[in-house]
Design an enzyme around this catalytic site. Structure first.
Site, short mmCIF file in Angstrom:
data_model
loop_
_atom_site.label_atom_id
_atom_site.label_comp_id
_atom_site.label_asym_id
_atom_site.label_seq_id
_atom_site.Cartn_x
_atom_site.Cartn_y
_atom_site.Cartn_z
CG ASP A 179 45.99 43.37 47.64
OD1 ASP A 179 45.74 44.20 46.76
OD2 ASP A 179 46.36 42.20 47.41
CG MET A 180 40.31 44.20 47.01
SD MET A 180 39.24 45.24 46.00
CE MET A 180 38.23 43.99 45.21
CG ASP A 181 42.76 41.23 42.16
OD1 ASP A 181 41.97 40.37 41.73
OD2 ASP A 181 42.57 42.45 42.03
N GLY B 32 44.76 47.88 43.77
CA GLY B 32 45.34 48.50 42.59
C GLY B 32 44.32 48.72 41.50
CE LYS C 137 47.23 48.43 47.14
NZ LYS C 137 46.91 46.98 47.20
CG ASP D 231 49.12 39.40 47.07
OD1 ASP D 231 48.59 40.54 46.99
OD2 ASP D 231 49.36 38.70 46.06
CG ASN E 189 50.53 46.44 44.91
OD1 ASN E 189 50.79 45.31 45.29
ND2 ASN E 189 49.33 46.76 44.44
#
Length: 273
Positions: free
Chosen positions: A9-11, A44, A200, A223, A226
């Site tokens: 994941d990114m954010d 996302g 995901k 985190d 999702n």
């Protein structure tokens, strides 16, 4: 090496609170890449918004965007997987948003669509979007977003409210009556909706089949809620220290926060680099 793929994941995970990839995470990803480990972002975000953060690696890698609704390669733009929301279901979801008077956005592969706002609110929204979307992403404001549904293949719809959690609860209750959709959240203030089977975890299943590897050879980082489908599928599911306790409970390992280079620390630990 036991692990062949890192999917992250990114954010709130790879990115710091300034929505930029931290320097230590860049170093760790580069070292993993040198060891032959594949690196795949799973966001996302809309595809172009996620892609820009990985240009520093200068590789052609699959990228999971819109919570798993699409997978494309970053250099060739080759489409690997796509699961868009049928038009009739999009219209039902928009009816729920309109009924509850909640702010919402629609995501296609290349465009983010927002309901028209007052000039003041529109400017506020544009400033907010700068954290998530570069200038290459097309942002469209419209009076009637139902018209846009027929023009675009919608991958994700999102409702946002910073202050009224009761409104979001009502939206979620109304959405639960609609069949064939996935409902999740990537932050306390939103509800994200995709077509049934678009998450995901399902995207990761499609990806490991495409790459010819086993799920036990995957490390997944996340985190939020999702991220759980891929966290639970991967051989090693790593959750950030800044995650909710309910998300941490699903982890194989809890690392440091996104502001403490938690991804890098876990890469060094489990890849022994």
């Amino acid at each position: 090496m036991k692990y062949k793929l890192i999917v992250s994941d990114m954010d709130g995970t790879l990115l710091g609170d300034d929505h930029q990839l931290t320097e230590e995470n860049k170093i760790a990803l580069s070292k993993a890449l040198e060891k032959g480990v594949k690196i795949v972002p799973a966001s996302g975000r809309i595809y172009d918004s996620a892609k820009e953060h990985f240009d520093f690696l200068d590789i052609n890698t699959p990228l999971i965007a819109c919570n798993g609704a699409i997978i494309k390669e970053t250099k060739t733009n080759k489409l690997i997987y796509k699961n868009s929301v049928p038009n009739d279901i999009c219209l039902k979801i928009i009816d729920v948003f309109e009924k509850n008077e909640v702010y919402y956005q629609l995501y296609s592969e290349t465009t983010m669509m927002c309901k028209n706002l007052s000039s003041k609110d529109k400017q506020k929204t544009r400033e907010r979007l700068k954290n998530f979307f570069n200038d290459n992403v097309n942002v469209h404001f419209g009076d009637d977003l139902k018209e846009e549904v027929s023009k675009h293949k919608i991958l994700k719809l999102i409702a946002i409210d910073d202050d009224d959690m009761d409104k979001l609860r009502r939206v979620r209750e109304d959405l639960s009556k609609i069949e064939d959709i996935e409902i999740t959240s990537s932050w306390y203030n939103n509800i994200e909706i995709m077509h049934k089977g678009a998450n995901k975890g399902e995207a990761l299943k499609a990806l490991i089949k495409y790459l010819g590897i086993d799920r036990e050879e995957v490390i997944a980082f996340g985190d939020n809620y999702n991220d759980l489908p891929m966290i639970e599928l991967a051989g090693l599911g790593v959750v950030m220290g800044n995650a909710d306790e309910a998300v941490k409970e699903k982890a194989d390992y809890v690392t440091s926060t996104n502001m403490e280079d938690g991804v890098a620390k876990a890469i060094y630990k489990f890849l022994e680099i």
